[in-house]
Design a protein around this motif. Structure first.
Motif, PDB file in Angstrom:
ATOM      1  N   GLY A  95      36.631  35.666 -16.140  1.00 46.88           N
ATOM      2  CA  GLY A  95      38.000  35.706 -15.656  1.00 46.88           C
ATOM      3  C   GLY A  95      38.323  36.931 -14.811  1.00 46.88           C
ATOM      4  N   GLU A  96      39.448  36.863 -14.140  1.00 46.20           N
ATOM      5  CA  GLU A  96      39.905  37.952 -13.268  1.00 46.20           C
ATOM      6  C   GLU A  96      40.094  39.245 -14.065  1.00 46.20           C
ATOM      7  OE1 GLU A  96      43.927  39.143 -10.732  1.00 46.20           O
ATOM      8  OE2 GLU A  96      43.517  37.039 -11.194  1.00 46.20           O
ATOM      9  N   HIS A  97      39.552  40.335 -13.534  1.00 41.04           N
ATOM     10  CA  HIS A  97      39.686  41.620 -14.211  1.00 41.04           C
ATOM     11  C   HIS A  97      39.280  42.742 -13.270  1.00 41.04           C
ATOM     12  CE1 HIS A  97      35.399  40.772 -14.548  1.00 41.04           C
ATOM     13  NE2 HIS A  97      35.204  42.066 -14.793  1.00 41.04           N
ATOM     14  N   SER A  98      39.620  43.961 -13.634  1.00 39.61           N
ATOM     15  CA  SER A  98      39.064  45.151 -12.998  1.00 39.61           C
ATOM     16  C   SER A  98      38.163  45.825 -14.023  1.00 39.61           C
ATOM     17  CB  SER A  98      40.173  46.109 -12.543  1.00 39.61           C
ATOM     18  OG  SER A  98      40.919  46.580 -13.654  1.00 39.61           O
ATOM     19  N   ASP A  99      37.172  46.553 -13.549  1.00 40.84           N
ATOM     20  CA  ASP A  99      36.286  47.268 -14.463  1.00 40.84           C
ATOM     21  C   ASP A  99      36.977  48.528 -14.957  1.00 40.84           C
ATOM     22  OD1 ASP A  99      34.340  45.345 -14.177  1.00 40.84           O
ATOM     23  OD2 ASP A  99      33.340  46.387 -12.531  1.00 40.84           O
ATOM     24  N   TYR A 100      36.619  48.955 -16.164  1.00 40.56           N
ATOM     25  CA  TYR A 100      37.395  49.991 -16.835  1.00 40.56           C
ATOM     26  C   TYR A 100      37.010  51.413 -16.427  1.00 40.56           C
ATOM     27  CZ  TYR A 100      37.825  45.993 -20.065  1.00 40.56           C
ATOM     28  OH  TYR A 100      38.018  44.750 -20.614  1.00 40.56           O
ATOM     29  N   GLY A 101      35.786  51.609 -15.965  1.00 46.88           N
ATOM     30  CA  GLY A 101      35.265  52.957 -15.785  1.00 46.88           C
ATOM     31  C   GLY A 101      35.453  53.523 -14.394  1.00 46.88           C
ATOM     32  N   THR A 102      34.437  54.274 -13.929  1.00 42.82           N
ATOM     33  CA  THR A 102      34.503  54.933 -12.630  1.00 42.82           C
ATOM     34  C   THR A 102      34.063  53.989 -11.524  1.00 42.82           C
ATOM     35  OG1 THR A 102      34.010  57.049 -13.728  1.00 42.82           O
ATOM     36  CG2 THR A 102      33.780  56.976 -11.331  1.00 42.82           C
ATOM     37  N   PHE A 103      32.884  53.416 -11.640  1.00 46.70           N
ATOM     38  CA  PHE A 103      32.424  52.389 -10.718  1.00 46.70           C
ATOM     39  C   PHE A 103      31.339  51.569 -11.391  1.00 46.70           C
ATOM     40  CE2 PHE A 103      29.882  56.178  -9.611  1.00 46.70           C
ATOM     41  CZ  PHE A 103      28.594  55.696  -9.688  1.00 46.70           C
ATOM     42  N   THR A 104      30.928  50.496 -10.713  1.00 45.38           N
ATOM     43  CA  THR A 104      29.960  49.560 -11.277  1.00 45.38           C
ATOM     44  C   THR A 104      28.883  49.248 -10.254  1.00 45.38           C
ATOM     45  OG1 THR A 104      31.685  48.530 -12.631  1.00 45.38           O
ATOM     46  CG2 THR A 104      29.669  47.281 -12.305  1.00 45.38           C
ATOM     47  N   LEU A 105      27.636  49.201 -10.702  1.00 41.13           N
ATOM     48  CA  LEU A 105      26.533  48.723  -9.883  1.00 41.13           C
ATOM     49  C   LEU A 105      26.180  47.309 -10.329  1.00 41.13           C
ATOM     50  CD1 LEU A 105      24.133  51.820  -9.933  1.00 41.13           C
ATOM     51  CD2 LEU A 105      25.789  51.211  -8.176  1.00 41.13           C
ATOM     52  N   LEU A 106      25.943  46.435  -9.379  1.00 40.22           N
ATOM     53  CA  LEU A 106      25.643  45.040  -9.696  1.00 40.22           C
ATOM     54  C   LEU A 106      24.330  44.603  -9.061  1.00 40.22           C
ATOM     55  CD1 LEU A 106      26.331  42.096 -10.616  1.00 40.22           C
ATOM     56  CD2 LEU A 106      27.551  41.858  -8.450  1.00 40.22           C
ATOM     57  N   TYR A 107      23.474  44.004  -9.881  1.00 42.42           N
ATOM     58  CA  TYR A 107      22.276  43.323  -9.408  1.00 42.42           C
ATOM     59  C   TYR A 107      22.496  41.833  -9.671  1.00 42.42           C
ATOM     60  CZ  TYR A 107      20.304  48.021 -10.168  1.00 42.42           C
ATOM     61  OH  TYR A 107      20.071  49.373 -10.170  1.00 42.42           O
TER      62      TYR A 107
END
Length: 218
Positions: A95-107
């Motif tokens: 579902g729609e959301h923002s990540d909680y931390g500083t940033f995210t890396l995605l593979y």
């Protein structure tokens, strides 16, 4: 309703639990990827520090314990099983959301589904690029805490994962791995320049605890 499975790694020490008996190669592969991702994260944190006119280790000092405890960072392996048969309306991958931390890396793999919300409020497909990391900091999504540090200059972007209409992608399993980069629990996050009533000071642990309580209600 969300259709997905997840395996989270929060620690890389000897106490970390892995399915060693059934998948003996899994621990080595995940730990290797985690360490490589952490090294990349520190390069990004250094670039951020310099961008905001700080010492080059300013943000690294706020993120000393990535996957070492007392820090909410997590490497998450996400498995989206094939959709066999028809689903009732309302089912999605995530579902729609923002990540909680500083940033995210995605593979991610080659299959579609990930979308990000533009500044105008429309949904845009995040098309997979082979052999690359989709770095949310640069191209898609900044986490909540970087938005706080920058007083909204770098807004956290909402994103979601849909179940594509194409039959091939619905009946094929999808796999992605993400590293959620968080500051150490005790770090107080507040705008770097001056106080802003929209972003009162909060510790990294207080923020993630609040977000978890809002997201996971049983």
């Amino acid at each position: 309703m969300e259709v997905r499975e997840a395996f989270d790694v929060n620690l890389l020490d000897s106490e970390a639990r892995f399915p060693d008996e059934t998948h003996p190669e899994f621990r080595t592969s995940i730990v290797t990827l985690a360490n490589q991702s952490i090294n990349l994260s520190y390069r990004i944190l250094k670039a951020l520090s310099l961008h905001f006119g700080k010492d080059d280790d300013f943000f690294a000092k706020q993120h000393r314990r990535i996957l070492k405890g007392d820090n909410a960072s997590a490497l998450r392996s996400l498995y989206y099983p094939p959709i066999l048969g028809e689903l009732k309306p309302g089912y999605i991958r995530c579902g729609e959301h923002s990540d909680y931390g500083t940033f995210t890396l995605l593979y991610q793999d080659q299959y579609p589904g990930l979308q990000v919300k533009s500044a105008a409020g429309s949904w845009v497909d995040a098309v997979p690029i082979p052999q690359t990391i989709l770095d949310f900091l640069i191209s898609v999504n900044i986490g909540d805490l970087l938005e706080m540090w920058t007083a909204g200059e770098y807004p956290a972007t909402k994103h979601r994962v849909l179940i594509p209409d194409e039959e091939l992608t619905k009946t094929t399993a999808r796999q992605s791995i993400v590293l959620f980069v968080h500051p150490d629990d005790e770090v107080v996050v507040a705008p770097l320049t001056s106080a802003d009533p929209r972003f009162p000071p909060v510790t990294a642990l207080e923020h993630v605890t609040k977000r978890f309580s809002q997201t996971y209600k049983y």
